[in-house]
Design a protein around this motif. Structure first.
Motif, short mmCIF file in Angstrom:
data_model
loop_
_atom_site.label_atom_id
_atom_site.label_comp_id
_atom_site.label_asym_id
_atom_site.label_seq_id
_atom_site.Cartn_x
_atom_site.Cartn_y
_atom_site.Cartn_z
N VAL A 108 0.86 -1.18 0.00
CA VAL A 108 0.00 0.00 0.00
C VAL A 108 0.90 1.24 0.00
CG1 VAL A 108 -1.89 1.20 1.17
CG2 VAL A 108 -1.64 -1.26 1.46
N ALA A 109 0.69 2.14 -0.96
CA ALA A 109 1.43 3.40 -0.96
C ALA A 109 0.76 4.34 0.03
CB ALA A 109 1.42 4.01 -2.36
N VAL A 110 1.46 4.69 1.12
CA VAL A 110 0.84 5.55 2.14
C VAL A 110 1.52 6.92 2.19
CG1 VAL A 110 -0.10 3.72 3.63
CG2 VAL A 110 2.23 4.49 3.99
N SER A 111 0.68 7.96 2.18
CA SER A 111 1.20 9.33 2.16
C SER A 111 1.15 9.97 3.55
CB SER A 111 0.36 10.17 1.21
OG SER A 111 -0.99 10.20 1.67
N GLY A 112 0.42 9.34 4.49
CA GLY A 112 0.18 9.98 5.80
C GLY A 112 -1.18 10.63 5.83
N LYS A 129 -5.51 10.67 5.10
CA LYS A 129 -6.57 9.78 5.62
C LYS A 129 -6.82 8.59 4.72
CE LYS A 129 -10.21 12.52 3.52
NZ LYS A 129 -9.25 13.01 2.50
N ASP A 130 -6.80 8.83 3.39
CA ASP A 130 -7.20 7.76 2.47
C ASP A 130 -6.26 6.56 2.55
OD1 ASP A 130 -9.37 9.33 1.18
OD2 ASP A 130 -7.68 10.60 0.65
N SER A 131 -4.97 6.83 2.39
CA SER A 131 -4.05 5.70 2.31
C SER A 131 -3.87 5.01 3.66
CB SER A 131 -2.71 6.13 1.70
OG SER A 131 -2.22 7.29 2.29
N LEU A 132 -3.89 5.78 4.78
CA LEU A 132 -3.77 5.12 6.08
C LEU A 132 -5.04 4.31 6.37
CD1 LEU A 132 -1.91 7.65 8.42
CD2 LEU A 132 -1.02 5.59 7.32
N ALA A 156 3.47 -1.51 3.60
CA ALA A 156 3.28 -0.16 3.06
C ALA A 156 4.59 0.47 2.62
CB ALA A 156 2.59 0.71 4.11
N LEU A 157 4.44 1.49 1.77
CA LEU A 157 5.60 2.23 1.25
C LEU A 157 5.31 3.72 1.39
CD1 LEU A 157 8.07 2.89 -0.59
CD2 LEU A 157 6.55 2.49 -2.54
N TYR A 158 6.27 4.44 1.98
CA TYR A 158 6.14 5.90 2.07
C TYR A 158 7.27 6.54 1.26
CZ TYR A 158 6.46 10.63 3.94
OH TYR A 158 6.53 12.00 4.06
N VAL A 159 6.93 7.49 0.41
CA VAL A 159 7.95 8.22 -0.34
C VAL A 159 8.09 9.60 0.29
CG1 VAL A 159 8.61 9.16 -2.60
CG2 VAL A 159 7.46 6.94 -2.47
N ASP A 160 9.27 9.83 0.88
CA ASP A 160 9.54 11.14 1.49
C ASP A 160 10.01 12.08 0.39
OD1 ASP A 160 10.53 13.33 2.74
OD2 ASP A 160 12.08 12.27 3.88
N LEU A 161 9.14 13.07 0.05
CA LEU A 161 9.43 13.95 -1.09
C LEU A 161 10.30 15.14 -0.70
CD1 LEU A 161 5.79 13.67 -2.27
CD2 LEU A 161 7.74 12.94 -3.66
N GLY A 162 10.59 15.26 0.58
CA GLY A 162 11.45 16.37 1.03
C GLY A 162 10.77 17.72 0.93
N LEU A 166 8.01 10.67 -10.19
CA LEU A 166 8.86 10.02 -9.18
C LEU A 166 8.10 8.98 -8.37
CD1 LEU A 166 11.43 11.94 -9.29
CD2 LEU A 166 11.31 11.78 -6.82
N LYS A 167 6.89 9.35 -7.95
CA LYS A 167 6.12 8.43 -7.11
C LYS A 167 5.76 7.17 -7.89
CE LYS A 167 2.99 11.34 -5.54
NZ LYS A 167 2.07 12.18 -4.76
N ARG A 168 5.24 7.37 -9.10
CA ARG A 168 4.85 6.20 -9.91
C ARG A 168 6.04 5.28 -10.11
NH1 ARG A 168 1.73 9.94 -12.53
NH2 ARG A 168 3.35 10.41 -14.05
N HIS A 175 8.86 4.88 -8.26
CA HIS A 175 9.30 4.14 -7.08
C HIS A 175 8.24 3.17 -6.56
CE1 HIS A 175 13.14 5.99 -7.00
NE2 HIS A 175 12.61 7.21 -7.00
N PHE A 176 6.95 3.54 -6.72
CA PHE A 176 5.89 2.60 -6.32
C PHE A 176 6.10 1.29 -7.09
CE2 PHE A 176 2.29 5.99 -5.49
CZ PHE A 176 3.02 6.47 -4.44
N ASN A 177 6.27 1.43 -8.40
CA ASN A 177 6.41 0.25 -9.25
C ASN A 177 7.71 -0.50 -8.95
OD1 ASN A 177 5.29 -1.21 -11.60
ND2 ASN A 177 7.24 -0.64 -12.52
N ALA A 193 -1.28 -0.96 -4.13
CA ALA A 193 -2.57 -0.31 -3.90
C ALA A 193 -2.37 1.15 -3.50
CB ALA A 193 -3.32 -1.05 -2.79
N THR A 194 -3.21 2.03 -4.05
CA THR A 194 -3.18 3.44 -3.63
C THR A 194 -4.54 3.81 -3.03
OG1 THR A 194 -3.77 4.05 -5.88
CG2 THR A 194 -1.43 4.25 -5.27
N GLY A 195 -4.54 4.95 -2.32
CA GLY A 195 -5.75 5.36 -1.59
C GLY A 195 -6.68 6.25 -2.39
N HIS A 196 -6.60 6.23 -3.73
CA HIS A 196 -7.51 7.08 -4.52
C HIS A 196 -8.96 6.71 -4.21
CE1 HIS A 196 -3.78 7.34 -6.97
NE2 HIS A 196 -4.20 8.59 -7.12
N ASN A 197 -9.77 7.75 -3.95
CA ASN A 197 -11.18 7.51 -3.60
C ASN A 197 -12.10 7.96 -4.73
OD1 ASN A 197 -11.48 10.34 -3.43
ND2 ASN A 197 -10.68 10.31 -1.34
#
Ligand code: AMP
Ligand code: FES
Ligand code: ZN
Length: 315
Positions: free
Chosen positions: A52-56, A58-61, A76-82, A140-142, A144-146, A158-162
């Motif tokens: 699960v790609a989690v951004s922090g 509500k959706d992804s958590l 889960a995977l978190y990408v720190d974008l700085g 970048l996100k796409r 590293h997710f892959n 899986a992503t948290g798109h609603n």
């Protein structure tokens, strides 16, 4: 107001379903919607490993929490974008949730840190490459997710798109008649070629408001603020407009997006080239990194090349 399913007091009214529910019955409703999405769109089976790609947010958590509650093997995977304080706050929420998920279900968290690995935060990378921040960020996100899903042998990402995200994106794609994007807008994207992970959006049946309520009721602590780079984005405008329509006519969002999925399934039945066949015809491995791409060098490698200012030669 009483809950429609039990004698308790209702805390949420779902106008589009004409359904008022108490916290426990609402939680069941959300779980059922996700279980239905997974089954209906053939997302994954009980033995498959999900990343699960989690951004922090509500959706992804909430998605990670729901999959664990439903008994799936979800890490889960978190990408720190700085992005300064915003990224720091997001990571703190992800980390706190991950510690709990590890204690309860031995779930694990991967972290990819852009400032360390790519040499600069996403804002700086976007400036260096003359790209809008959100577009560089998406690339970048796409990527590293892959990459991380494949490297660690996950069956699916899986992503948290609603529903709000998908309906707004559909509206944007239609307004600009971006038919190539319409083809790719599905709750399940199969791994059409080697080098691409299967991608799924198990929250596509739930609205942003429903997921926010789920997170509050189930005490999921998430970053409330949006990414500072998203201010003024077209997607936010489309969401606002769809919300106005939803208020006037409850159910508009789901009729719009689910209707599109039904019509498309019908159209694909009459189309002689399936999406997977089309992908196999146009995609080849990037000559630098190997991920599938329509050009000799993929968008991520081109971006990183421009950021470094050194031209990458294809081999
Ligand atoms: P957004 O495009 O920000 O609405 O995010 C859509 C989905 O992408 C989220 O629900 C997450 O699943 C995933 N996502 C967004 N940002 C990140 C991130 N920094 N790290 C991991 N996953 C993310
Ligand atoms: Fe990518 Fe904000 S999340 S720029
Ligand atoms: Zn590449």
């Amino acid at each position: 107001m009483r809950c429609r399913k039990c004698p308790r007091r209702a805390v949420i009214n779902l106008a589009r379903h004409r359904l008022a529910l108490c916290p426990a019955c609402f939680t069941d409703f959300v779980h059922q919607q996700v279980a239905r999405a997974i089954k209906r769109e053939r997302m994954f089976g009980p033995q498959e490993r999900v990343l699960v790609a989690v951004s922090g947010g509500k959706d992804s958590l909430a998605l990670w929490a729901i999959l664990l509650k439903l008994g799936y093997r979800a890490d889960a995977l978190y990408v720190d974008l700085g992005i300064g304080e915003y990224s720091a706050r997001s990571y703190a929420k992800v980390q706190a949730f991950a510690e709990q998920a590890h204690r309860d279900a031995q779930a694990r968290l991967y972290v990819h840190r852009v400032p360390q690995k790519e040499g600069a935060g996403i804002r700086e990378l976007a400036i260096l490459t003359h790209r809008p921040t959100c577009s560089a960020c998406g690339t970048l996100k796409r990527y590293h997710f892959n990459r991380i899903a494949l490297e660690h042998h996950y069956d699916v990402l899986a992503t948290g798109h609603n529903l709000d995200d998908e309906a707004a994106r559909l509206l944007g794609n239609i307004l600009h008649w971006q038919t190539e994007y319409l083809d790719k807008q599905a709750p399940t994207l199969p791994a059409s070629v080697e080098g691409f992970a299967r991608k799924v959006k198990p929250l596509y049946r739930l609205t942003e408001r429903e997921i926010a309520a789920y997170a509050v009721i189930n005490r999921i602590d998430y970053v409330v603020e949006e990414c500072p780079m998203a201010k003024g984005s077209k997607l936010l405008l489309y969401k606002e407009i769809l919300n106005q329509l939803e208020t006037a006519q409850p159910g508009t969002k789901h009729r719009f997006y689910w209707g599109f999925l039904e019509k498309r399934a019908h159209l694909q039945g009459t189309n002689n080239l399936s999406m997977a066949e089309y992908d196999r015809q146009v995609l080849t491995p990037c000559t630098v990194c190997g991920q599938p791409t329509t050009a000799p060098i993929c968008t991520y490698c081109k971006l990183m090349d421009r950021a470094k200012g050194v031209p990458v030669k294809s081999s």
